[in-house]
Write a protein that holds these residues in place. Sequence first.
Motif, PDB file in Angstrom:
ATOM      1  N   GLY A 402       0.836  -1.052   0.128  1.00 50.10           N
ATOM      2  CA  GLY A 402      -0.224  -0.004   0.044  1.00 50.10           C
ATOM      3  C   GLY A 402       0.856   1.248   0.040  1.00 50.10           C
ATOM      4  O   GLY A 402       0.788   2.192  -0.759  1.00 50.10           O
ATOM      5  N   LEU A 403       1.985   1.406   0.901  1.00 54.48           N
ATOM      6  CA  LEU A 403       2.620   2.472   0.932  1.00 54.48           C
ATOM      7  C   LEU A 403       3.477   2.558  -0.448  1.00 54.48           C
ATOM      8  O   LEU A 403       3.539   3.708  -0.865  1.00 54.48           O
ATOM      9  CB  LEU A 403       3.606   2.438   2.175  1.00 54.48           C
ATOM     10  N   ALA A 404       3.969   1.626  -1.100  1.00 49.70           N
ATOM     11  CA  ALA A 404       4.675   1.571  -2.273  1.00 49.70           C
ATOM     12  C   ALA A 404       3.647   2.107  -3.554  1.00 49.70           C
ATOM     13  O   ALA A 404       3.999   3.192  -4.336  1.00 49.70           O
ATOM     14  CB  ALA A 404       5.083   0.424  -2.868  1.00 49.70           C
ATOM     15  N   LEU A 405       2.284   1.648  -3.239  1.00 50.36           N
ATOM     16  CA  LEU A 405       1.381   2.488  -4.233  1.00 50.36           C
ATOM     17  C   LEU A 405       1.006   3.701  -3.971  1.00 50.36           C
ATOM     18  O   LEU A 405       0.933   4.476  -5.059  1.00 50.36           O
ATOM     19  CB  LEU A 405      -0.076   1.563  -3.795  1.00 50.36           C
ATOM     20  N   VAL A 406       1.128   4.235  -2.737  1.00 52.70           N
ATOM     21  CA  VAL A 406       0.917   5.764  -2.524  1.00 52.70           C
ATOM     22  C   VAL A 406       2.091   6.622  -3.491  1.00 52.70           C
ATOM     23  O   VAL A 406       2.106   7.453  -4.276  1.00 52.70           O
ATOM     24  CB  VAL A 406       1.119   5.998  -1.039  1.00 52.70           C
ATOM     25  N   SER A 407       3.294   5.938  -3.357  1.00 49.75           N
ATOM     26  CA  SER A 407       4.458   6.770  -3.880  1.00 49.75           C
ATOM     27  C   SER A 407       4.251   6.429  -5.560  1.00 49.75           C
ATOM     28  O   SER A 407       4.631   7.414  -6.156  1.00 49.75           O
ATOM     29  CB  SER A 407       5.856   5.837  -3.587  1.00 49.75           C
ATOM     30  N   ALA A 408       3.611   5.356  -5.809  1.00 46.79           N
ATOM     31  CA  ALA A 408       3.507   5.128  -7.347  1.00 46.79           C
ATOM     32  C   ALA A 408       2.383   6.329  -7.798  1.00 46.79           C
ATOM     33  O   ALA A 408       2.476   6.804  -8.944  1.00 46.79           O
ATOM     34  CB  ALA A 408       2.969   3.695  -7.592  1.00 46.79           C
ATOM     35  N   LEU A 409       1.139   6.366  -6.902  1.00 50.84           N
ATOM     36  CA  LEU A 409       0.468   7.176  -7.338  1.00 50.84           C
ATOM     37  C   LEU A 409       0.684   8.937  -7.591  1.00 50.84           C
ATOM     38  O   LEU A 409       0.449   9.453  -8.438  1.00 50.84           O
ATOM     39  CB  LEU A 409      -0.735   7.153  -6.394  1.00 50.84           C
ATOM     40  N   TRP A 410       1.762   9.172  -6.531  1.00 57.03           N
ATOM     41  CA  TRP A 410       2.380  10.381  -6.474  1.00 57.03           C
ATOM     42  C   TRP A 410       3.139  10.457  -7.814  1.00 57.03           C
ATOM     43  O   TRP A 410       3.019  11.411  -8.717  1.00 57.03           O
ATOM     44  CB  TRP A 410       3.279  10.699  -5.186  1.00 57.03           C
ATOM     45  N   CYS A 411       3.785   9.479  -8.212  1.00 55.33           N
ATOM     46  CA  CYS A 411       4.607   9.591  -9.548  1.00 55.33           C
ATOM     47  C   CYS A 411       3.510   9.655 -10.730  1.00 55.33           C
ATOM     48  O   CYS A 411       3.907  10.306 -11.545  1.00 55.33           O
ATOM     49  CB  CYS A 411       5.609   8.300  -9.646  1.00 55.33           C
ATOM     50  N   ARG A 412       2.570   8.996 -10.808  1.00 55.82           N
ATOM     51  CA  ARG A 412       1.552   8.896 -11.838  1.00 55.82           C
ATOM     52  C   ARG A 412       1.070  10.519 -11.745  1.00 55.82           C
ATOM     53  O   ARG A 412       0.732  10.929 -12.931  1.00 55.82           O
ATOM     54  CB  ARG A 412       0.420   7.958 -11.812  1.00 55.82           C
ATOM     55  N   TYR A 413       0.646  10.687 -10.598  1.00 54.73           N
ATOM     56  CA  TYR A 413       0.363  12.226 -10.831  1.00 54.73           C
ATOM     57  C   TYR A 413       1.052  13.371 -11.397  1.00 54.73           C
ATOM     58  O   TYR A 413       0.612  14.184 -12.181  1.00 54.73           O
ATOM     59  CB  TYR A 413       0.091  12.703  -9.363  1.00 54.73           C
ATOM     60  N   PHE A 414       2.483  13.257 -11.248  1.00 50.36           N
ATOM     61  CA  PHE A 414       3.434  14.185 -11.861  1.00 50.36           C
ATOM     62  C   PHE A 414       3.641  13.784 -13.302  1.00 50.36           C
ATOM     63  O   PHE A 414       4.416  14.536 -13.996  1.00 50.36           O
ATOM     64  CB  PHE A 414       4.507  14.151 -10.928  1.00 50.36           C
ATOM     65  N   ALA A 415       3.061  12.759 -13.925  1.00 51.41           N
ATOM     66  CA  ALA A 415       3.103  12.810 -15.262  1.00 51.41           C
ATOM     67  C   ALA A 415       2.223  13.794 -15.904  1.00 51.41           C
ATOM     68  O   ALA A 415       2.388  14.282 -17.174  1.00 51.41           O
ATOM     69  CB  ALA A 415       2.376  11.416 -15.794  1.00 51.41           C
ATOM     70  N   GLY A 416       1.392  14.512 -15.203  1.00 46.91           N
ATOM     71  CA  GLY A 416       0.941  15.680 -15.718  1.00 46.91           C
ATOM     72  C   GLY A 416      -0.701  15.861 -16.040  1.00 46.91           C
ATOM     73  O   GLY A 416      -1.078  16.714 -16.495  1.00 46.91           O
ATOM     74  N   ILE A 417      -1.140  14.318 -16.414  1.00 44.88           N
ATOM     75  CA  ILE A 417      -2.633  14.476 -16.744  1.00 44.88           C
ATOM     76  C   ILE A 417      -3.406  13.437 -15.876  1.00 44.88           C
ATOM     77  O   ILE A 417      -2.995  12.479 -15.490  1.00 44.88           O
ATOM     78  CB  ILE A 417      -2.694  13.990 -18.426  1.00 44.88           C
ATOM     79  N   SER A 418      -4.670  13.799 -15.707  1.00 46.36           N
ATOM     80  CA  SER A 418      -5.605  12.909 -14.990  1.00 46.36           C
ATOM     81  C   SER A 418      -6.110  11.956 -15.839  1.00 46.36           C
ATOM     82  O   SER A 418      -5.744  11.797 -17.066  1.00 46.36           O
ATOM     83  CB  SER A 418      -6.853  13.836 -14.544  1.00 46.36           C
ATOM     84  N   GLU A 419      -6.930  10.950 -15.071  1.00 46.71           N
ATOM     85  CA  GLU A 419      -7.298   9.651 -16.165  1.00 46.71           C
ATOM     86  C   GLU A 419      -8.149  10.466 -17.339  1.00 46.71           C
ATOM     87  O   GLU A 419      -8.119   9.563 -18.296  1.00 46.71           O
ATOM     88  CB  GLU A 419      -8.299   8.940 -15.099  1.00 46.71           C
ATOM     89  N   SER A 420      -8.838  11.413 -17.014  1.00 49.04           N
ATOM     90  CA  SER A 420      -9.574  11.748 -18.147  1.00 49.04           C
ATOM     91  C   SER A 420      -8.887  12.828 -19.344  1.00 49.04           C
ATOM     92  O   SER A 420      -9.519  13.140 -20.254  1.00 49.04           O
ATOM     93  CB  SER A 420     -10.912  12.945 -17.594  1.00 49.04           C
ATOM     94  N   GLY A 421      -7.613  13.061 -19.007  1.00 53.31           N
ATOM     95  CA  GLY A 421      -6.541  13.758 -19.988  1.00 53.31           C
ATOM     96  C   GLY A 421      -6.685  15.181 -19.682  1.00 53.31           C
ATOM     97  O   GLY A 421      -5.989  16.044 -20.319  1.00 53.31           O
ATOM     98  N   ARG A 422      -7.000  15.460 -18.608  1.00 54.18           N
ATOM     99  CA  ARG A 422      -6.949  16.896 -17.917  1.00 54.18           C
ATOM    100  C   ARG A 422      -5.699  17.171 -17.394  1.00 54.18           C
ATOM    101  O   ARG A 422      -5.310  16.573 -16.427  1.00 54.18           O
ATOM    102  CB  ARG A 422      -8.022  16.971 -16.888  1.00 54.18           C
ATOM    103  N   PRO A 423      -5.179  18.467 -17.731  1.00 51.53           N
ATOM    104  CA  PRO A 423      -3.950  18.852 -17.386  1.00 51.53           C
ATOM    105  C   PRO A 423      -3.925  19.133 -15.709  1.00 51.53           C
ATOM    106  O   PRO A 423      -4.702  19.711 -15.191  1.00 51.53           O
ATOM    107  CB  PRO A 423      -3.379  20.187 -18.064  1.00 51.53           C
ATOM    108  N   ILE A 424      -2.825  18.507 -15.150  1.00 47.95           N
ATOM    109  CA  ILE A 424      -2.807  19.004 -13.804  1.00 47.95           C
ATOM    110  C   ILE A 424      -1.638  19.894 -13.518  1.00 47.95           C
ATOM    111  O   ILE A 424      -0.805  20.244 -13.915  1.00 47.95           O
ATOM    112  CB  ILE A 424      -1.988  17.733 -13.010  1.00 47.95           C
ATOM    113  N   ALA A 425      -2.183  20.881 -12.777  1.00 49.15           N
ATOM    114  CA  ALA A 425      -1.411  22.125 -12.248  1.00 49.15           C
ATOM    115  C   ALA A 425      -0.542  21.862 -11.117  1.00 49.15           C
ATOM    116  O   ALA A 425      -1.353  21.361  -9.993  1.00 49.15           O
ATOM    117  CB  ALA A 425      -2.327  23.482 -11.889  1.00 49.15           C
TER     118      ALA A 425
END
Length: 494
Positions: A402-425
């Motif tokens: 679970g904790l590794a998943l949290v870090s992976a989610l943070w990494c995925r977030y910094f790819a810069g787009i949400s699941e819908s393709g919306r840019p992340i600020a």
Amino acid sequence: MTTKLSLINLEQVKNTAGVPSYPRSALKAGIVHFGVGNFHRAHQAVYLDELFNAGRDHDWAIIGAGVLPSDEAMRAKLESQDFLTTVVEQDINRTAAHVTGSMIGYLRPGDVAATVAQLADPAIRIVSLTITEGGYFIDPASGVFDPAHPAIAADGADPDNPKTVFGLIAAGLKARRGKGIAPFTVMSCDNIPGNGEVTHAAVSGVARLSDPAFADWIDANVAFPNGMVDRITPATGPREIFTLAEEYGIDDQWPVFCEEFKQWVLEDRFPQGRPALETVGVQFVEDVAPYEHMKIRILNGGHAAIAYPAALLDIHFVHEAMEDADIRAFLAKLEREEIIPVIPPVPGTDLDAYFRLIETRFLNPKIGDTIPRLAQDGSNRQPKFILPSTADRLRRGEDVVGLALVSALWCRYFAGISESGRPIAFNDASADRLHAAAARAKDDPAAFLALGDIFGAVAASELFRRRFEKALKTLWEHGTRATLRLYLDNRLAD
């Protein structure tokens, strides 16, 4: 029709909100506080206001201070309303507003001479700070003060013209020592384990660069009590200003909206005295560490855990994230199976009951806390709120799915787009390099773990690397929601 918040208008304001029962003319400064943001005004300033309303300790009023050019906006707005703040406390079943008057002045940011003179005033017996987790010049991987940071090195080279809060505090202490005035106590109110010790290292560290003997004097004579602080306090925006005007008829340029719950646990080390905060609910203990671990890892770690899946799923408010069955179940499983088991016992506290309280607080829809607020500054928050639990479990030979998943989610977030393709600020001082590393990590997960100043020794663990790589690959191939469900079904580690 609204009433502008000011001392002269308190008679009108009290028709819709609580107002101070003490005359402001009765207050005298005893505290200089650096970092006058929403949290300070919803926490320390509220406790002192309650104390003053009880007729106690009117010589402990607050003088605000700042070091950044951006602090001037807050100073100017507060000055225009006589340093009063409207605090709106919002529980699920109750909302109430009251005006605090515990601040009586605010030093102009950048005015070194005036700030040092105020710090040297014998009436000032406490200097407190809320400068965020990232303001302490700590190397994220080692957790140790970094004297080579350019801002600190500059203060070390020119100690009479400091630009950092720690350089200013050191200059104030040096001025007091030169005049034979006892040193003030330095009290951090930030979410950092051992925040008093961390602050001590920063003040002594910057002093040591120019005057080792003075640094030794600080080590021997200045108190830095540790403390744990807690109150969920969102940022103020047009929504809050409009709501206050519409519902309470008060024109406040920077009100504070917060939850009703608040907590403050402090070590009782104040050689020059302190206000009687125990009479208004502050808990004084010999050792704050157990309370810090509990709060930082369960609450702040919980915030970090839900921030990134919620952002990837285009969820804006925290309570909406908690209403999402997958995110709420993910948080509960993570806390109960991986975070809570490595938290040392806390006197008189049931940790599972504490987590249930946290769940209720996160579900509060009234405070309007946002996912972008939780997701900001991850380069400072992940090493303080998530990775210590990861490291503890690895040291004990326990799994970190679970904790590794949290870090992976943070990494995925910094790819810069949400699941819908919306840019992340992004809102992070290290955003550019995090974004670049996250982009490379889509094909090579090790690229993100190579951020050694963040992951440190955790990244050297073969188990953590394997769990992180599997989680990140699954996020990219199957999406956030499917990955959360695999974790909930105990199939992410297959």
